[in-house]
Motif scaffolding. Structure first.
Motif, PDB file in Angstrom:
ATOM      1  N   ALA A   1       0.827  -1.209   0.000  1.00  0.00           N
ATOM      2  CA  ALA A   1       0.000   0.000   0.000  1.00  0.00           C
ATOM      3  C   ALA A   1       0.858   1.253   0.000  1.00  0.00           C
ATOM      4  O   ALA A   1       0.548   2.236  -0.682  1.00  0.00           O
ATOM      5  CB  ALA A   1      -0.930  -0.005   1.206  1.00  0.00           C
ATOM      6  N   ILE A   2       1.941   1.238   0.752  1.00  0.00           N
ATOM      7  CA  ILE A   2       2.830   2.404   0.797  1.00  0.00           C
ATOM      8  C   ILE A   2       3.498   2.621  -0.552  1.00  0.00           C
ATOM      9  O   ILE A   2       3.570   3.748  -1.048  1.00  0.00           O
ATOM     10  CB  ILE A   2       3.880   2.228   1.912  1.00  0.00           C
ATOM     11  CG1 ILE A   2       3.209   2.330   3.282  1.00  0.00           C
ATOM     12  CG2 ILE A   2       4.989   3.257   1.782  1.00  0.00           C
ATOM     13  CD1 ILE A   2       4.102   1.980   4.428  1.00  0.00           C
TER      14      ILE A   2
ATOM     15  N   GLY B   1       2.367   1.631  -3.472  1.00  0.00           N
ATOM     16  CA  GLY B   1       1.327   2.040  -4.424  1.00  0.00           C
ATOM     17  C   GLY B   1       0.941   3.494  -4.259  1.00  0.00           C
ATOM     18  O   GLY B   1       0.702   4.209  -5.236  1.00  0.00           O
ATOM     19  N   SER B   2       0.871   3.969  -3.014  1.00  0.00           N
ATOM     20  CA  SER B   2       0.514   5.374  -2.805  1.00  0.00           C
ATOM     21  C   SER B   2       1.656   6.290  -3.199  1.00  0.00           C
ATOM     22  O   SER B   2       1.432   7.425  -3.626  1.00  0.00           O
ATOM     23  CB  SER B   2       0.102   5.618  -1.356  1.00  0.00           C
ATOM     24  OG  SER B   2       1.199   5.410  -0.487  1.00  0.00           O
TER      25      SER B   2
ATOM     26  N   ALA C   1       1.610   7.490  -6.824  1.00  0.00           N
ATOM     27  CA  ALA C   1       0.695   8.567  -7.196  1.00  0.00           C
ATOM     28  C   ALA C   1       1.404   9.909  -7.251  1.00  0.00           C
ATOM     29  O   ALA C   1       0.972  10.820  -7.947  1.00  0.00           O
ATOM     30  CB  ALA C   1      -0.467   8.634  -6.205  1.00  0.00           C
TER      31      ALA C   1
ATOM     32  N   ARG D   1      -3.992  15.648  -5.884  1.00  0.00           N
ATOM     33  CA  ARG D   1      -3.515  14.315  -5.531  1.00  0.00           C
ATOM     34  C   ARG D   1      -3.591  14.084  -4.033  1.00  0.00           C
ATOM     35  O   ARG D   1      -3.957  12.995  -3.577  1.00  0.00           O
ATOM     36  CB  ARG D   1      -2.082  14.128  -6.018  1.00  0.00           C
ATOM     37  CG  ARG D   1      -2.000  14.025  -7.520  1.00  0.00           C
ATOM     38  CD  ARG D   1      -0.577  13.993  -8.007  1.00  0.00           C
ATOM     39  NE  ARG D   1      -0.531  13.879  -9.455  1.00  0.00           N
ATOM     40  CZ  ARG D   1       0.498  14.229 -10.173  1.00  0.00           C
ATOM     41  NH1 ARG D   1       1.585  14.718  -9.600  1.00  0.00           N
ATOM     42  NH2 ARG D   1       0.467  14.101 -11.482  1.00  0.00           N
TER      43      ARG D   1
ATOM     44  N   LEU E   1      -5.794  11.177  -2.075  1.00  0.00           N
ATOM     45  CA  LEU E   1      -5.221  10.295  -1.065  1.00  0.00           C
ATOM     46  C   LEU E   1      -5.955  10.442   0.262  1.00  0.00           C
ATOM     47  O   LEU E   1      -6.197   9.455   0.962  1.00  0.00           O
ATOM     48  CB  LEU E   1      -3.733  10.595  -0.899  1.00  0.00           C
ATOM     49  CG  LEU E   1      -2.921   9.636  -0.054  1.00  0.00           C
ATOM     50  CD1 LEU E   1      -2.990   8.238  -0.634  1.00  0.00           C
ATOM     51  CD2 LEU E   1      -1.484  10.096   0.026  1.00  0.00           C
TER      52      LEU E   1
ATOM     53  N   VAL F   1      -9.180   8.466   0.177  1.00  0.00           N
ATOM     54  CA  VAL F   1      -8.941   7.041   0.413  1.00  0.00           C
ATOM     55  C   VAL F   1      -8.708   6.800   1.904  1.00  0.00           C
ATOM     56  O   VAL F   1      -9.236   5.858   2.478  1.00  0.00           O
ATOM     57  CB  VAL F   1      -7.738   6.546  -0.422  1.00  0.00           C
ATOM     58  CG1 VAL F   1      -7.318   5.150  -0.012  1.00  0.00           C
ATOM     59  CG2 VAL F   1      -8.073   6.593  -1.900  1.00  0.00           C
ATOM     60  N   GLY F   2      -7.948   7.676   2.549  1.00  0.00           N
ATOM     61  CA  GLY F   2      -7.696   7.537   3.978  1.00  0.00           C
ATOM     62  C   GLY F   2      -8.934   7.740   4.818  1.00  0.00           C
ATOM     63  O   GLY F   2      -9.017   7.278   5.957  1.00  0.00           O
TER      64      GLY F   2
END
Length: 101
Positions: A10-11, A13-14, A17, A83, A87, A90-91
């Motif tokens: 996940a880290i 992938g983020s 961005a 961006r 994010l 999502v959080g």
């Protein structure tokens, strides 16, 4: 071990961005609305239907006339804040579905 791998994925992938996009050759017609500046990598983002209204050089507040030398900075700041907002969304949503005990 699986949780660590999932968090690491996940880290990574983020972080992708916020990496600069690979730019290829874009035709002048597709890049006309941004005049070759940051943010002009794709087609016109919000085409208006009918009339003389267009999103090419869309500037309702007149920032381009007041401070034209700051225009690249304004475009980059808008992309960065957009961006960060995506994010943050999502959080905001993910903790509703995933709980860490």
């Amino acid at each position: 071990m699986m949780k660590t791998a999932a968090v690491l994925a996940a880290i990574i992938g983020s972080a992708a961005a916020f990496a600069p996009a690979q730019t290829g050759k874009v035709s002048a017609g597709l890049n006309a609305f941004a005049d070759g500046m940051v943010g002009g990598e794709g087609p016109e983002p919000m085409p208006f239907v009918g009339g003389s209204r267009t999103s090419k050089n869309f500037d309702p507040c007149g920032f381009a006339e007041r401070a034209p030398e700051w225009l690249p900075w304004f475009r980059e700041a808008e992309l960065k804040h957009g961006r960060a907002a995506m994010l943050a969304t999502v959080g905001f949503v993910v903790p509703e579905f995933v709980r860490i005990p």
